[in-house]
Design an enzyme around this catalytic site. Structure first.
Site, PDB file in Angstrom:
ATOM      1  N   GLU B 282       0.831  -1.208   0.000  1.00 29.66           N
ATOM      2  CA  GLU B 282       0.000   0.000   0.000  1.00 29.66           C
ATOM      3  C   GLU B 282       0.866   1.260   0.000  1.00 29.66           C
ATOM      4  O   GLU B 282       0.532   2.251  -0.667  1.00 29.66           O
ATOM      5  CB  GLU B 282      -0.914  -0.017   1.226  1.00 29.66           C
ATOM      6  CG  GLU B 282      -2.081   0.958   1.100  1.00 29.66           C
ATOM      7  CD  GLU B 282      -3.273   0.536   1.934  1.00 29.66           C
ATOM      8  OE1 GLU B 282      -3.400  -0.660   2.260  1.00 29.66           O
ATOM      9  OE2 GLU B 282      -4.085   1.418   2.252  1.00 29.66           O
ATOM     10  N   GLU B 285       1.981   1.708  -3.430  1.00 34.50           N
ATOM     11  CA  GLU B 285       0.855   2.168  -4.257  1.00 34.50           C
ATOM     12  C   GLU B 285       0.624   3.667  -4.044  1.00 34.50           C
ATOM     13  O   GLU B 285       0.409   4.409  -5.004  1.00 34.50           O
ATOM     14  CB  GLU B 285      -0.387   1.370  -3.888  1.00 34.50           C
ATOM     15  CG  GLU B 285      -1.600   1.694  -4.758  1.00 34.50           C
ATOM     16  CD  GLU B 285      -2.882   1.024  -4.233  1.00 34.50           C
ATOM     17  OE1 GLU B 285      -2.836   0.390  -3.149  1.00 34.50           O
ATOM     18  OE2 GLU B 285      -3.917   1.157  -4.900  1.00 34.50           O
ATOM     19  N   CYS B 302      -8.593  -2.227   4.276  1.00 38.07           N
ATOM     20  CA  CYS B 302      -8.505  -3.459   5.051  1.00 38.07           C
ATOM     21  C   CYS B 302      -9.751  -3.783   5.856  1.00 38.07           C
ATOM     22  O   CYS B 302      -9.870  -4.843   6.443  1.00 38.07           O
ATOM     23  CB  CYS B 302      -7.301  -3.406   5.985  1.00 38.07           C
ATOM     24  SG  CYS B 302      -7.115  -1.839   6.800  1.00 38.07           S
ATOM     25  N   SER B 322      -7.562   1.854  -2.124  1.00 35.35           N
ATOM     26  CA  SER B 322      -6.354   1.105  -2.448  1.00 35.35           C
ATOM     27  C   SER B 322      -6.774  -0.231  -3.052  1.00 35.35           C
ATOM     28  O   SER B 322      -7.763  -0.809  -2.636  1.00 35.35           O
ATOM     29  CB  SER B 322      -5.559   0.875  -1.166  1.00 35.35           C
ATOM     30  OG  SER B 322      -4.669  -0.207  -1.342  1.00 35.35           O
ATOM     31  N   LYS B 361     -15.401  -9.989   8.266  1.00 40.07           N
ATOM     32  CA  LYS B 361     -14.394 -10.829   7.605  1.00 40.07           C
ATOM     33  C   LYS B 361     -15.005 -12.120   7.089  1.00 40.07           C
ATOM     34  O   LYS B 361     -14.489 -12.737   6.164  1.00 40.07           O
ATOM     35  CB  LYS B 361     -13.251 -11.157   8.585  1.00 40.07           C
ATOM     36  CG  LYS B 361     -12.381  -9.956   8.962  1.00 40.07           C
ATOM     37  CD  LYS B 361     -11.437  -9.578   7.859  1.00 40.07           C
ATOM     38  CE  LYS B 361     -10.636  -8.331   8.215  1.00 40.07           C
ATOM     39  NZ  LYS B 361      -9.976  -7.747   7.046  1.00 40.07           N
ATOM     40  N   GLU B 364     -16.040 -11.156   3.838  1.00 38.93           N
ATOM     41  CA  GLU B 364     -14.905 -10.867   2.941  1.00 38.93           C
ATOM     42  C   GLU B 364     -14.333 -12.150   2.357  1.00 38.93           C
ATOM     43  O   GLU B 364     -13.988 -12.213   1.179  1.00 38.93           O
ATOM     44  CB  GLU B 364     -13.828 -10.115   3.713  1.00 38.93           C
ATOM     45  CG  GLU B 364     -12.717  -9.577   2.815  1.00 38.93           C
ATOM     46  CD  GLU B 364     -11.624  -8.879   3.604  1.00 38.93           C
ATOM     47  OE1 GLU B 364     -11.275  -9.373   4.699  1.00 38.93           O
ATOM     48  OE2 GLU B 364     -11.114  -7.852   3.140  1.00 38.93           O
ATOM     49  N   GLU B 369     -13.843 -12.681  -5.877  1.00 39.55           N
ATOM     50  CA  GLU B 369     -12.556 -12.354  -6.512  1.00 39.55           C
ATOM     51  C   GLU B 369     -11.353 -12.706  -5.625  1.00 39.55           C
ATOM     52  O   GLU B 369     -10.211 -12.558  -6.022  1.00 39.55           O
ATOM     53  CB  GLU B 369     -12.519 -10.859  -6.876  1.00 39.55           C
ATOM     54  CG  GLU B 369     -12.613  -9.910  -5.704  1.00 39.55           C
ATOM     55  CD  GLU B 369     -14.042  -9.637  -5.242  1.00 39.55           C
ATOM     56  OE1 GLU B 369     -14.983 -10.304  -5.751  1.00 39.55           O
ATOM     57  OE2 GLU B 369     -14.229  -8.782  -4.355  1.00 39.55           O
ATOM     58  N   CYS B 506     -10.324  -2.042  15.224  1.00 40.95           N
ATOM     59  CA  CYS B 506     -10.645  -3.469  15.376  1.00 40.95           C
ATOM     60  C   CYS B 506     -10.705  -3.939  16.829  1.00 40.95           C
ATOM     61  O   CYS B 506     -11.347  -4.943  17.126  1.00 40.95           O
ATOM     62  CB  CYS B 506      -9.623  -4.324  14.631  1.00 40.95           C
ATOM     63  SG  CYS B 506      -9.325  -3.746  12.957  1.00 40.95           S
TER      64      CYS B 506
END
Lengths: 119, 581, 602
Positions: B282, B285, B302, B322, B361, B364, B369, B506
């Site tokens: 990241e 990036e 994230c 990102s 999560k 996720e 993908e 978190c």
């Protein structure tokens, strides 16, 4: 948009019509026209109409025009005037002219037309 | 300075003086009297609905709800009379009369506020037997399950969802038929619920629970053909201990590793490793976008509930995100490519489990993908709570276990990785690497305290080697929304934004141990957990992601360099706009 | 000027009885007979004697015709207007004397009434602002805006002793004072026209018959408390009232009586309508306000009270329709005038909606302190069909019942509270010996339970469980101990519920238990319903010596529960029939079929 005087003007103009409506209260003068068969035959309808017209035109408040089948006999048309707090007064052989006098002199002026009173 | 008017009153005969505007509940708490509550949540759910907190006030016609009733001068309050006890008991018994009494197998058994109060008040759960509401389970979301037969209609979930500026749930129906649900009684999986789980951690009973995957993991562990690999998120190690009676925020990393090993996982790795990896990808990036005129501000990616939120509500900002996968997904992808190759195994035979403080999560890992090796990067996600239940089922006594270390290579991490667990952590980790890369100075700062702290939106400006960087950090989706509105109407001044869905990051995630209403209203659990995270960071030798030797080796052996073609194939992803219903 | 004015009621009751068609026909006939200059046909609001509708009153003589249909229109014009003869068959007949009355004011129904809030209902055309003005409409507003300060207005209202007519009876002047004292540049003035009590239609009649009285009063209130915007929250189930309000607001705005710079005095205030969506709980003030805000209609805890923090968080004045309807006259005639009516602590008059087992169902307005006996026997015309008065439910589902032995109770706030009832919004349901008090309590509780918003535990679950207990009594499956448990649950709900709906929901139960405990006990101990209402506890039986055995009842029975016995009664040819109680569904079809009165209900 109206001003306060506009509102008052509407009130005064409309009063003529509205004055005939509504149930009598203890503050009202009750004028009862005898309109049974005898009364109608002797022209009570005319008397009734005349009184109503006068009350309307003058926008006179607190006068209620009522009708009933009164025992009139030969005195028809009979009209009973009951002012608040006073005993009812009974008039006989009332016509359109007399009813105007009753309105102006007795009801508005306070003077009973003794000549035309019957029992 | 404004003088606050003080109010003098008596509670149970004890004199107390508090500022004007204080409620009876708060005043009582200040002198050690705990009035029970079920529906009250400070600031976001002060509705006086459950009637558990009723107290007697001299002169009042009825009992009053302490959580919303402001004190006034000379007030006399009784919190413990027979009249009050009887009232609370009846209220509880009425709730119980329309409650699925499933305690023995409910995942909130022994951590349920209704249970606790019913016990305290000596309730007879059959005193008001009558018709019971029947509702089907809503299992449509991969993250959580709703059981309205256990719902006590406290509205805390509704308040939490509205505080997240989502508001997909509310009260439907009227009177006895009132139930919490989505508009037109649609299922959670079909509306724009983002799976953040704030409703779950604030539910007093078992009406809202995470979708349990323990059995899947046990099956995999008992499958001789599978190599089962586990990775743990930063925030789990400072929450797990609370499930075993340890003080809030206790760091149990060593014992957690020992437990995982004894549960039978073949490799006990650390997702903190993948967090370091994320910084590499990241950070590179970001610098790339800055130098090549790419889309700015860049926004971190994230937090899966945040991603789903953006896809539903702000599809126009998707180009700002990102393209990096989250640490969880980078972890799984690395295991099934790099590590599988290293082991000479077919990725189909590797089962990756992640332990997360998060319910989103679970959504996720299912994203189509996310399959770098042609199979899902991550197979199962267990929340901190599920791990605790699993550890207990396996007969492990956490406090008696020795402290053990993660396996190599994917168990090695730096302080930059662990701070991903708190709001501002991703930003700080990125700053640590980016400043050193740009200045070339190894002694570049480690601590960027401007982005730390409990505020909803934090901002800071830095000038690094001539480059002006303005950053913002937001936690809680309501704050995220504020920043997105700025981007939408062109007033955004930042170049880099960190978003975490859960307020505080978190450590306060939807999968963390549930502490109950009293803790929400009068304690600050996330502060304890946050302090613990920063303590771990401070104690580590390596504190910058790019110094992680295992990460360095990974690039050398496999990816070449950050943002390489292979890195893009495995460690990066894309996003899709989603309809709201 | 029209010598004859024929007033026809256009309220909801008479409209549903085709009074609009009557009005159209009258107008058509007037045209046909060329009477356009002599006769005016006026649609008015409710006269009050709804049982006798459609109602027509011919002024100036005030002849009172009842149950008039469109087909009577021509005769009224020919006979009464043209010839002067009354149409005898349409005159109202008094129930007890059997005689004709000529005028509304001669009826027992009307004699004891004192119409203050309803003074214009049945007199003016509510869709014509000029008629309202003709009867001193908006004069109170002019007086207030030009000669009085806001505090002076409040002092007059305080001095009148007017108390909230929506049910709570809170002193109106005091409420206005609180709202005036609250700080705020934006303040709201609202009207509660939700009128959710079943059987209540006082507010409906005021809005249908005299909407300008409410608009004028709201504007006066806004001046007094500093209000900037007004809302009328009216239930959507009152389409005629909604329409009348819309028209009235538009007319008032056109005349500059609402909006910016009213009558050039510099005072600005406007009013908008907000419609309810079918929830009784939205008659509760905080639920009403949150409903206007667009939220689910659920009450909020108080404090803070609406006077300091109400609609949109601003100071808000909320009063009931009837409360407002009294204001213009209080301003014009003075506080002493209003306080001269009524009792010491309950001043003025109150509108009641009489319903149930009573001859003269309709709307009455009487001075506070009138006894229940006068209302039921004199004004109401007594209980029909020769039945005996058993009790009167006052205050709707939040109120209580007054039993026969307390029929001389004066009706005002204090006296009713003493006997466990309440004035409430004015619903008064009369019950006779065929009403089961347990069933009545169940009826009201069913209503409040259904209307509970569901926010707080005591009301959401408590009323449900209480209802289930009551239901068991009517089904014959309750135990004596249940009565004490019911009372305890009632008291718990009253003590713990968040809002007035929950707090008063148990009242009908407590009240009927207080005065008719023997009925409850008969249901439980003897499994018998003394009034013969509760189906499960009613038994149908064939008197075997009366039965001639024709078998018609058996053929009518939908449950196949009637069979022929072996018994032949003395003097009869065929064997008697009998009812199998296990199969009987208590429909009563057999009773209606039998021409020999051989089947009884016990």
């Amino acid at each position: 948009m109206k001003t306060i005087s506009d509102i008052n003007a509407i009130r005064d103009a409309k009063k003529h019509e509205i004055v005939l409506r509504g149930e009598p209260t203890p503050d009202d003068v009750r004028v009862t026209i005898g309109m049974g068969d005898a009364g109608l035959a002797c022209g009570a309808q005319e008397v009734f109409c005349r009184l109503v017209d006068l009350v309307c035109e003058g926008a006179i408040e607190h006068v209620k025009v009522m009708r009933e089948a009164l025992d009139a006999g030969e005195n028809a048309p009979v009209v009973v005037v009951a002012c608040p707090g006073k005993d009812p007064v009974r008039y006989g052989k009332v016509d359109a002219v007399l009813i105007e006098r009753i309105l102006k002199e007795h009801i508005m002026g306070g003077n009973v037309l003794a000549d035309h009173v019957i029992d | 300075m404004e003088q606050q008017n003080m109010v003098n009153l008596k509670i149970n005969g004890i004199a107390v003086s508090v500022p004007q505007g204080t409620t009876i509940l708060e005043a009582a708490n200040s002198i050690g009297i705990k009035i029970p509550t079920l529906c009250y949540m400070k600031k976001i759910n002060a509705i006086g609905a459950c009637r558990i907190c009723v107290v007697e006030v001299k002169g009042a016609r009825t009992l009053v709800a302490a959580c919303v009733y402001p004190v006034n001068e000379g007030m006399e309050v009784i919190t413990n009379s027979e009249r009050v006890f009887k009232a609370r008991k009846t209220t509880l018994e009425l709730i119980l009369s329309d409650h699925k009494q499933d305690c023995l197998s409910c995942s909130r058994n022994q951590n349920c506020e209704l249970q606790d109060l019913s016990f305290e008040y000596g309730c007879n759960s059959h005193n008001f037997d009558g018709v019971r509401s029947e509702y089907p389970l809503d299992e449509s979301s991969p993250c959580l399950v709703r059981d309205n037969e256990k719902c006590i209609l406290c509205r805390r979930c509704v308040a939490a969802c509205q505080a997240q500026s989502i508001g997909v749930i509310g009260a439907n129906g009227r009177g006895f038929d009132t139930h919490i649900g989505c508009a037109f009684d649609q299922k959670l999986g079909d509306v724009s619920c983002v799976g953040c789980g704030q409703c779950v951690v604030n539910c007093p009973t078992g009406a809202l629970v995470e979708k349990d995957e323990i059995d899947n993991v046990i099956r995999a562990l008992n499958d001789p053909t599978k190599r089962v690999v586990v990775g743990t998120a930063p925030a789990v190690r400072v929450g797990l201990g609370e499930e075993f009676g340890l003080p809030n925020g206790t760091n149990v990393e060593g014992k957690m590793v020992a437990a995982l090993r004894r549960l039978g996982f073949d490799d006990v790795f650390d997702v903190d490793f993948a967090a370091d990896l994320t910084i590499m990808e990241e950070g590179t990036e970001f610098l790339g976008r800055v130098q090549n005129g790419g889309v700015l501000p860049m926004i971190t990616s994230c937090s899966p509930a945040w991603i789903k939120f953006a896809e539903h509500y702000y599809p126009e900002v998707l180009p700002h995100l990102s393209t990096c996968k989250s640490p969880q997904q980078m972890f799984g992808a690395t295991v099934k490519t790099y590590y599988a190759e290293k082991l000479g195994m077919d990725p189909k035979d590797i089962y990756v489990v992640s332990i997360m403080p998060c319910t989103a999560k679970k959504f996720e890992k299912n994203r189509g993908e996310m399959n770098a090796a042609g199979v899902p990067d991550v197979d199962s996600v267990l929340t901190t709570r599920e791990l605790a239940r699993f550890i207990r089922r396996a007969g492990l006594q956490l406090h008696k276990l020795p402290d053990e270390k993660f396996d190599a290579p994917l168990g090695i991490s730096t302080g930059a990785g662990v701070i991903f667990g708190v709001t501002g952590g991703v930003m700080e980790a990125a700053l640590r690497t980016v400043t050193e890369v740009l200045t070339g100075d190894e002694a570049a700062p480690v601590n960027f305290t401007e982005v730390r702290g409990a505020q909803g939106i934090k901002e800071a400006s830095y000038n690094v080697a001539g480059l002006d960087v303005k950053v913002a950090v937001a936690s809680g989706l309501g704050n995220a929304r504020e920043l997105m509105e700025q981007i939408k109407n062109g007033t955004c001044e930042y170049q880099f934004i960190e978003i975490m869905s859960c307020p505080g990051g978190c450590v306060n995630g939807g999968g963390q141990p549930i502490k109950g209403g009293y803790a929400y209203n009068f304690e600050d659990v996330k502060a304890d957990r946050t302090a613990s995270i920063y303590g771990i960071d401070k104690s580590m030798k390596l504190r910058k992601a790019h110094n992680n030797p295992a990460v360095k080796a990974l690039y050398q052996e496999y990816f070449g360099e950050p943002n390489s073609h292979r890195a893009h194939e495995v460690l990066h992803t894309h996003y899709e706009p989603r309809k709201k219903f | 000027m029209f010598r004859n004015q024929i007033l026809v009621c256009g309220g909801t009751g008479c409209t549903s009885n085709h009074s609009r068609e009557l009005i159209d026909e009258l107008r058509a006939q007037v045209e046909k007979k060329g009477l356009q200059n002599d006769v005016e046909i006026v649609m008015t609001g409710c006269f009050g004697l709804c049982a006798a509708g459609p109602i027509v009153i011919v002024y100036p003589d005030g002849t009172f015709y009842t149950q008039v249909q469109a087909k009577d229109a021509e005769e009224i014009l020919d006979k009464h207007i043209i010839k002067g003869e009354l149409v005898e068959r349409l005159l109202h007949v008094e129930s007890d004397s059997g005689e004709h009355t000529h005028c509304l004011s001669d009826t027992e129904f009307y004699k004891k009434q004192k119409r203050v809030a309803l003074r214009n209902c049945g007199v003016i055309n509510p869709e014509n602002i000029d008629e309202y003005i003709a009867l001193d409409g908006y004069q109170a507003l002019i007086k207030v805006l030009t000669t009085m300060t806001p505090q002076e207005v409040i002092d007059v209202v305080k001095g009148s002793g007017l108390r909230g007519r929506g049910g709570a009876g809170f002193p109106t002047g005091l409420k206005w004072q609180f709202t005036k004292n609250a700080e705020g540049d934006v303040k709201y003035v609202c009207v509660n026209a939700d009128e959710g009590d079943p059987g209540a239609f006082m507010d409906r009649s005021v809005l249908e018959g005299d909407p300008h009285a409410v608009l004028e009063a709201m504007t006066i209130a806004a001046y007094a408390v500093g209000g900037t915007q007004g809302y009328i929250y009216v239930r959507a189930e009152y389409p005629i009232a909604v329409e009348r309000c819309r028209i009235a607001i538009a007319q008032a705005r056109e005349y500059g009586l609402l909006g910016e710079n009213i009558l050039g005095t510099g005072f600005s205030f406007d009013i908008d309508l907000r419609l309810g969506a079918g929830a009784f709980v939205c008659g509760e003030e905080t639920a009403l306000m949150t409903s206007i805000e667009g939220n689910r209609g659920e009450p909020r805890p108080r404090p803070p009270f609406p006077a300091s923090k109400g609609l949109f968080g601003k100071p808000t004045l909320l009063n009931n329709v009837e409360t407002y309807a009294n204001i213009p006259q209080i301003i014009l005639k003075g506080a002493e005038w209003f306080a001269s009516m009524g009792t010491e602590k309950s001043k003025g008059t109150k509108v009641f909606a009489l319903g149930g087992k009573i001859v003269n169902t309709g709307l009455v307005e009487i001075p506070m302190g009138t006894t229940l006996r006068e209302i039921v026997e004199d004004i109401g015309g007594g209980v029909p069909n020769g039945k005996k008065f058993k009790a009167a439910q006052m205050g709707g589902p939040s109120g209580g019942c007054i039993p026969a032995h307390l029929i001389d109770t004066p009706v005002d706030y204090e006296n009713l509270a003493l006997v466990g009832a309440m004035v409430g919004s004015g619903g008064l349901i009369v019950m006779d010996e065929n009403s089961c008090m347990v069933d009545i309590a169940k009826f009201f509780l069913d209503f409040t339970m259904d209307e509970s918003c569901g926010k707080c535990t005591p009301c959401r679950i408590g009323t449900k469980r209480l209802y289930e207990m009551l239901d068991r009594v009517t089904q014959g499956t309750a135990k004596m101990e249940d009565l004490d448990k019911m009372v305890e649950l009632c008291q718990y709900i009253k003590d713990n519920a968040l809002c007035g709906l929950g707090q008063t929901a148990p009242n009908p139960v407590l009240s009927t238990l207080r005065y008719f405990r023997d009925e409850y006990e008969a249901h439980i101990a003897e499994k018998r319903c003394p009034a013969g209402v509760c189906k499960k506890l009613v038994r149908f039986a064939i008197v075997k010596d009366s039965c001639i055995g024709c078998g018609l009842c058996a053929r009518q029975c939908p449950a196949d529960a009637i069979y022929r016995t072996d018994y032949v009664a003395p003097g009869k040819k065929l064997a008697a029939m009998a009812i199998n109680p296990d199969k009987c569904v208590k429909c009563g079809a057999c009773v209606e079929t039998c021409r020999f009165k051989a089947i009884i209900k016990e």
